[in-house]
Write a protein that holds these residues in place. Structure first.
Motif, PDB file in Angstrom:
ATOM      1  N   LYS A 106      -1.550  -6.100  -3.029  1.00  0.00           N
ATOM      2  CA  LYS A 106      -0.433  -7.024  -2.756  1.00  0.00           C
ATOM      3  C   LYS A 106       0.136  -7.604  -4.053  1.00  0.00           C
ATOM      4  O   LYS A 106       1.346  -7.717  -4.222  1.00  0.00           O
ATOM      5  CB  LYS A 106      -0.892  -8.159  -1.832  1.00  0.00           C
ATOM      6  CG  LYS A 106      -0.889  -7.772  -0.365  1.00  0.00           C
ATOM      7  CD  LYS A 106       0.517  -7.880   0.242  1.00  0.00           C
ATOM      8  CE  LYS A 106       0.654  -7.127   1.550  1.00  0.00           C
ATOM      9  NZ  LYS A 106       1.000  -5.712   1.399  1.00  0.00           N
ATOM     10  N   ARG A 107      -0.758  -7.958  -4.971  1.00  0.00           N
ATOM     11  CA  ARG A 107      -0.319  -8.526  -6.218  1.00  0.00           C
ATOM     12  C   ARG A 107       0.410  -7.479  -7.071  1.00  0.00           C
ATOM     13  O   ARG A 107       1.428  -7.749  -7.679  1.00  0.00           O
ATOM     14  CB  ARG A 107      -1.523  -9.080  -6.992  1.00  0.00           C
ATOM     15  CG  ARG A 107      -1.146 -10.243  -7.890  1.00  0.00           C
ATOM     16  CD  ARG A 107      -2.368 -10.974  -8.383  1.00  0.00           C
ATOM     17  NE  ARG A 107      -3.418 -10.056  -8.795  1.00  0.00           N
ATOM     18  CZ  ARG A 107      -4.690 -10.420  -8.952  1.00  0.00           C
ATOM     19  NH1 ARG A 107      -5.058 -11.637  -8.693  1.00  0.00           N
ATOM     20  NH2 ARG A 107      -5.589  -9.558  -9.347  1.00  0.00           N
ATOM     21  N   MET A 108      -0.149  -6.265  -7.067  1.00  0.00           N
ATOM     22  CA  MET A 108       0.503  -5.169  -7.794  1.00  0.00           C
ATOM     23  C   MET A 108       1.894  -4.903  -7.237  1.00  0.00           C
ATOM     24  O   MET A 108       2.826  -4.612  -7.978  1.00  0.00           O
ATOM     25  CB  MET A 108      -0.311  -3.887  -7.650  1.00  0.00           C
ATOM     26  CG  MET A 108      -1.365  -3.691  -8.700  1.00  0.00           C
ATOM     27  SD  MET A 108      -2.177  -2.095  -8.434  1.00  0.00           S
ATOM     28  CE  MET A 108      -0.939  -0.987  -9.113  1.00  0.00           C
ATOM     29  N   GLU A 109       2.010  -4.992  -5.912  1.00  0.00           N
ATOM     30  CA  GLU A 109       3.296  -4.699  -5.276  1.00  0.00           C
ATOM     31  C   GLU A 109       4.400  -5.613  -5.796  1.00  0.00           C
ATOM     32  O   GLU A 109       5.532  -5.188  -5.990  1.00  0.00           O
ATOM     33  CB  GLU A 109       3.176  -4.801  -3.751  1.00  0.00           C
ATOM     34  CG  GLU A 109       2.435  -3.613  -3.167  1.00  0.00           C
ATOM     35  CD  GLU A 109       2.193  -3.720  -1.673  1.00  0.00           C
ATOM     36  OE1 GLU A 109       2.711  -4.669  -1.043  1.00  0.00           O
ATOM     37  OE2 GLU A 109       1.471  -2.850  -1.140  1.00  0.00           O
ATOM     38  N   GLN A 110       4.059  -6.876  -6.022  1.00  0.00           N
ATOM     39  CA  GLN A 110       5.051  -7.815  -6.559  1.00  0.00           C
ATOM     40  C   GLN A 110       5.551  -7.339  -7.920  1.00  0.00           C
ATOM     41  O   GLN A 110       6.739  -7.351  -8.203  1.00  0.00           O
ATOM     42  CB  GLN A 110       4.447  -9.222  -6.682  1.00  0.00           C
ATOM     43  CG  GLN A 110       4.093  -9.873  -5.340  1.00  0.00           C
ATOM     44  CD  GLN A 110       5.237  -9.826  -4.347  1.00  0.00           C
ATOM     45  OE1 GLN A 110       6.373 -10.116  -4.699  1.00  0.00           O
ATOM     46  NE2 GLN A 110       4.938  -9.429  -3.110  1.00  0.00           N
ATOM     47  N   GLU A 111       4.606  -6.897  -8.761  1.00  0.00           N
ATOM     48  CA  GLU A 111       4.981  -6.413 -10.092  1.00  0.00           C
ATOM     49  C   GLU A 111       5.795  -5.137  -9.995  1.00  0.00           C
ATOM     50  O   GLU A 111       6.763  -4.941 -10.733  1.00  0.00           O
ATOM     51  CB  GLU A 111       3.716  -6.146 -10.933  1.00  0.00           C
ATOM     52  CG  GLU A 111       2.983  -7.412 -11.319  1.00  0.00           C
ATOM     53  CD  GLU A 111       1.565  -7.126 -11.810  1.00  0.00           C
ATOM     54  OE1 GLU A 111       1.288  -5.979 -12.205  1.00  0.00           O
ATOM     55  OE2 GLU A 111       0.735  -8.052 -11.767  1.00  0.00           O
ATOM     56  N   ILE A 112       5.380  -4.254  -9.060  1.00  0.00           N
ATOM     57  CA  ILE A 112       6.088  -2.979  -8.906  1.00  0.00           C
ATOM     58  C   ILE A 112       7.533  -3.229  -8.472  1.00  0.00           C
ATOM     59  O   ILE A 112       8.468  -2.615  -8.973  1.00  0.00           O
ATOM     60  CB  ILE A 112       5.343  -2.064  -7.897  1.00  0.00           C
ATOM     61  CG1 ILE A 112       4.014  -1.613  -8.502  1.00  0.00           C
ATOM     62  CG2 ILE A 112       6.195  -0.860  -7.504  1.00  0.00           C
ATOM     63  CD1 ILE A 112       3.019  -1.069  -7.499  1.00  0.00           C
ATOM     64  N   LYS A 114       9.368  -5.818  -9.048  1.00  0.00           N
ATOM     65  CA  LYS A 114      10.103  -6.365 -10.187  1.00  0.00           C
ATOM     66  C   LYS A 114      10.500  -5.255 -11.153  1.00  0.00           C
ATOM     67  O   LYS A 114      11.627  -5.169 -11.615  1.00  0.00           O
ATOM     68  CB  LYS A 114       9.236  -7.411 -10.914  1.00  0.00           C
ATOM     69  CG  LYS A 114       9.827  -8.815 -10.854  1.00  0.00           C
ATOM     70  CD  LYS A 114       8.980  -9.794 -11.665  1.00  0.00           C
ATOM     71  CE  LYS A 114       8.045 -10.591 -10.772  1.00  0.00           C
ATOM     72  NZ  LYS A 114       7.004 -11.323 -11.506  1.00  0.00           N
ATOM     73  N   GLU A 115       9.540  -4.370 -11.460  1.00  0.00           N
ATOM     74  CA  GLU A 115       9.763  -3.354 -12.485  1.00  0.00           C
ATOM     75  C   GLU A 115      10.588  -2.168 -12.005  1.00  0.00           C
ATOM     76  O   GLU A 115      11.323  -1.566 -12.780  1.00  0.00           O
ATOM     77  CB  GLU A 115       8.415  -2.852 -13.026  1.00  0.00           C
ATOM     78  CG  GLU A 115       7.765  -3.861 -13.957  1.00  0.00           C
ATOM     79  CD  GLU A 115       6.308  -3.518 -14.242  1.00  0.00           C
ATOM     80  OE1 GLU A 115       5.934  -2.338 -14.121  1.00  0.00           O
ATOM     81  OE2 GLU A 115       5.548  -4.439 -14.584  1.00  0.00           O
ATOM     82  N   SER A 116      10.440  -1.810 -10.722  1.00  0.00           N
ATOM     83  CA  SER A 116      11.065  -0.575 -10.246  1.00  0.00           C
ATOM     84  C   SER A 116      12.484  -0.781  -9.731  1.00  0.00           C
ATOM     85  O   SER A 116      13.253   0.163  -9.625  1.00  0.00           O
ATOM     86  CB  SER A 116      10.224   0.038  -9.116  1.00  0.00           C
ATOM     87  OG  SER A 116      10.225  -0.842  -8.005  1.00  0.00           O
ATOM     88  N   GLY A 117      12.813  -2.020  -9.369  1.00  0.00           N
ATOM     89  CA  GLY A 117      14.102  -2.256  -8.754  1.00  0.00           C
ATOM     90  C   GLY A 117      14.134  -1.862  -7.283  1.00  0.00           C
ATOM     91  O   GLY A 117      15.192  -1.830  -6.665  1.00  0.00           O
ATOM     92  N   PHE A 118      12.986  -1.508  -6.710  1.00  0.00           N
ATOM     93  CA  PHE A 118      12.910  -1.204  -5.278  1.00  0.00           C
ATOM     94  C   PHE A 118      13.060  -2.508  -4.497  1.00  0.00           C
ATOM     95  O   PHE A 118      12.756  -3.589  -5.018  1.00  0.00           O
ATOM     96  CB  PHE A 118      11.563  -0.569  -4.936  1.00  0.00           C
ATOM     97  CG  PHE A 118      11.506   0.919  -5.163  1.00  0.00           C
ATOM     98  CD1 PHE A 118      11.951   1.479  -6.349  1.00  0.00           C
ATOM     99  CD2 PHE A 118      11.001   1.769  -4.177  1.00  0.00           C
ATOM    100  CE1 PHE A 118      11.896   2.849  -6.568  1.00  0.00           C
ATOM    101  CE2 PHE A 118      10.951   3.138  -4.386  1.00  0.00           C
ATOM    102  CZ  PHE A 118      11.402   3.682  -5.576  1.00  0.00           C
TER     103      PHE A 118
END
Ligand SMILES: [Zn+2]
Ligand SMILES: [Zn+2]
Ligand SMILES: [Zn+2]
Length: 137
Positions: A106-112, A114-118
């Motif tokens: 879940k925490r990684m998803e927040q970063e992803i 932000k970074e991916s623009g998804f």
């Protein structure tokens, strides 16, 4: 806990068939990811054939009742989706599988995001590979 698979299938507006119930009950009983081969062996070749099992797991996966897991064995494994978000660690020598209850995704998803623009992350798949204690002796 005995899950009511008949109700689950009806809720998904799909037919309740003996093979669908057999696959779901088996996965509930085994509580570990099974390959199509293992499902056939467990239910019995007289009762179910490869094509039926293959179609059944594909349908149950589409309905969201089971989840597909890749252990890099060259074939998929399946387990009940109702087991919740967890992962596995697989021994590359003997294929022993252990459950990994904790998930930090879940925490990684927040970063992803932000970074991916998804705009959304709908799912993740994450398995770990290593060597079990027995095999490292
Ligand atoms: Zn599992
Ligand atoms: Zn091992
Ligand atoms: Zn997870």
């Amino acid at each position: 806990m005995q899950l009511d698979f008949t109700a689950q299938l009806r809720e998904k507006r799909t037919r309740v068939t003996p093979s669908r119930l057999a696959v779901l009950s088996l996965l509930e009983k085994e509580k570990r990811p099974l390959s199509v081969e293992k499902i056939i062996t467990a239910i019995g070749e007289d009762a179910i054939d490869y094509v039926t099992v293959y179609r059944t797991v594909t349908l149950l996966k589409e309905l969201g009742l089971i989840r597909q897991i890749d252990f890099h064995h060259g074939h998929a494994h399946y387990e009940l989706a109702s087991l919740g978000d967890h992962h596995h660690v697989v021994c590359v020598k003997c294929d022993k599988v252990a459950e990994v209850a904790r998930c930090n995704a879940k925490r990684m998803e927040q970063e992803i995001l932000k970074e991916s623009g998804f705009s959304t992350i709908t799912d993740h798949s994450l398995e770990f590979f290593g060597i079990c204690r027995n095999c490292s002796i």
